[in-house]
Write an enzyme that holds these catalytic residues in place. Sequence first.
Site, short mmCIF file in Angstrom:
data_model
loop_
_atom_site.label_atom_id
_atom_site.label_comp_id
_atom_site.label_asym_id
_atom_site.label_seq_id
_atom_site.Cartn_x
_atom_site.Cartn_y
_atom_site.Cartn_z
CG HIS A 55 -5.80 -35.33 16.38
ND1 HIS A 55 -6.09 -36.55 16.95
CD2 HIS A 55 -6.73 -35.14 15.42
CE1 HIS A 55 -7.13 -37.09 16.33
NE2 HIS A 55 -7.54 -36.24 15.40
CE LYS A 97 -3.54 2.34 2.69
NZ LYS A 97 -4.51 2.29 3.77
CE LYS A 151 5.51 -0.91 10.22
NZ LYS A 151 4.58 -0.18 9.36
CD GLU A 197 -2.29 -4.23 11.46
OE1 GLU A 197 -2.85 -4.06 10.37
OE2 GLU A 197 -1.08 -4.46 11.55
N GLY A 199 -5.04 -1.68 4.83
CA GLY A 199 -4.22 -2.82 4.39
C GLY A 199 -4.88 -4.16 4.65
O1 LIG Z 1 1.03 -2.76 2.22
P1 LIG Z 1 2.12 -2.15 3.01
O2 LIG Z 1 2.10 -0.66 2.99
O3 LIG Z 1 3.46 -2.69 2.59
O4 LIG Z 1 1.91 -2.54 4.51
C1 LIG Z 1 1.99 -3.86 4.97
C2 LIG Z 1 1.56 -3.96 6.41
O5 LIG Z 1 2.47 -3.21 7.18
C3 LIG Z 1 2.11 -2.57 8.38
O6 LIG Z 1 2.99 -2.99 9.37
C4 LIG Z 1 0.70 -2.62 8.86
O7 LIG Z 1 0.64 -2.98 10.20
C5 LIG Z 1 -0.18 -3.56 8.09
O8 LIG Z 1 -1.51 -3.16 8.29
C6 LIG Z 1 0.14 -3.53 6.63
O9 LIG Z 1 -0.75 -4.37 5.96
#
Ligand SMILES: O=P(O)(O)OC[C@H]1O[C@H](O)[C@H](O)[C@@H](O)[C@@H]1O
Length: 556
Positions: free
Chosen positions: A391, A213, A516, A360, A273
Amino acid sequence: MASSVLISDTEPWKDLKAHVADINKTHLRDLMNDIKRSQLMTNEFDGILLDYSRQRATPETLEKLFKLAEAASLKEKINRMFGGEHINSTENRSVLHVALRAPRDAVIQSDGKNVVTDVWEVLDKIQKFSDSIRSGSWVGATGKALKDVIAVGIGGSFLGPLFVHTALQTDPEAIETARGRQLHFLANVDPIDVARNIAGLNPETTLVVVVSKTFTTAETMLNARTLREWISSSLGPDAVAKHIVAVSTNLTLVEKFGIDPNNAFAFWDWVGGRYSVCSAVGVLPLSLQYGFSVVEKFLKGASSIDQHFYSTPFEKNIPVLLGLLSLWNVSFLGYPARAILPYSQALEKFAPHIQQVSMESNGKGVSIEGVILPFETGEIDFGEPGTNGQHSFYQLIHQGRVIPCDFIGVVKSQQPVYLKGEVVSNHDELMSNFFAQPDALAYGKHPEQLQKENVPKHLIPHKTFSGNRPSLSILFPSLNAYNIGQLLAIYEHRVAVQGFLWGINSFDQWGVELGKSLATQVRKQLNASRTKGQPIEGFNYSTTTLLKKYLEASSD
Ligand SMILES: O=P(O)(O)OC[C@H]1O[C@H](O)[C@H](O)[C@@H](O)[C@@H]1O
């Protein structure tokens, strides 16, 4: 309700709190004898049967939950979502994943614009592109048809498409349309995942779809660069244009990466996302693998639930009922987890996808207004297909902690087998467990029963099952692309309902940011230490020691 009032301050919430004492006097063993109650606690829509009679709830509980929905302005919130209002207030965005599967002639506005037109423009582009790849009219740099696709993405740009792909892999129609083609997913930045993905693949016949995204996610971008290198080192840098395409909301960064803007498939900031599987995020890789017409059926299934969710009174509204019951389990009965147990191997990636959608979305500590909540939100979602889970972790569910379970079953198997001489078909064998487990949980087993069975006295406590453990059953008529879309949308909306009731923002995810940014600091340090021999600085004792050990032991 004034929006700054917490739901826990309302009368219906307090009333439900008090009502727990009434429910604690009941046992599912007895509740299940009330046929009227059972009739009331089943619901059918479009061949999907929902049975929630094994919830620790009575018709009175439901009435109280509907009052809570009113106090939470649930209907208004659903309408605001469908109306394109900026309900994701911390990011100032609409939440319109329902527009991704709306029929071509539908009108859904965001900021004064009908977004359905944009959606179909991209869907048409996907259809054209996937047709050209599948028919072999688009070929790779050396003139060969592209049979393998690697979708590179993580989180919401991975889990949903993986779930749908896995579910379709054994669908008879999808098997036919996928013949001779392979779809792979590269998510983890662990180089092992790259190695696994490219093992046995030829860059000449491989198309890479970079799905992100933001187009800034560190893992995805490093994986994308790694595959770009894999392609250009083998076929030359010019091959990238023929072998790499992208799905993103950030088309500027896509172009900067070296991907032809004509080969970029857009989506929009009003698609979260984890709610993006119905955008190009899922539709492109899935159309490449199965053809657009199969994927269109998946979109239609999701859309059928959107309509149901939007227009059906709460008493008969599957996502609303599921959301209310989950809230009852989490916030009132105090059960913090939920097991998702599909009795279908095709749904093996469903629980991992719902983990992201649910956890999330609803793992939040403050209200949408930013007020610290005096109650906990979200639940711990986990699951495995039955009977495998039986199991494994079912012991805990039967005799240990109480975990409300979702049993998901299918009437017609995608792959029926009935061996001559066997008592039942293989699917009936599977489904015998689907029907038995909820009763085992609800009824349990009395010590008196065990005595009658001459169980030795010292084993009676070990073999006793307390029962009274809630579950619900959802039975689908079959598991084709349409049903898979329905299943997805039911869970997406259920999660939204829970968030609306708790009064939180289910559509942001600030909680993923801190880790991050700390990783960025570590990355800088690793680079400085490795390239310039710089000492480790700015970390606590523990992290410093771990980093030292890591750098020393891997210095060669
Ligand atoms: O699609 P992107 O921008 O690469 O993001 C990928 C993912 O990264 C983040 O950490 C979010 O927590 C997610 O909600 C998202 O889907």
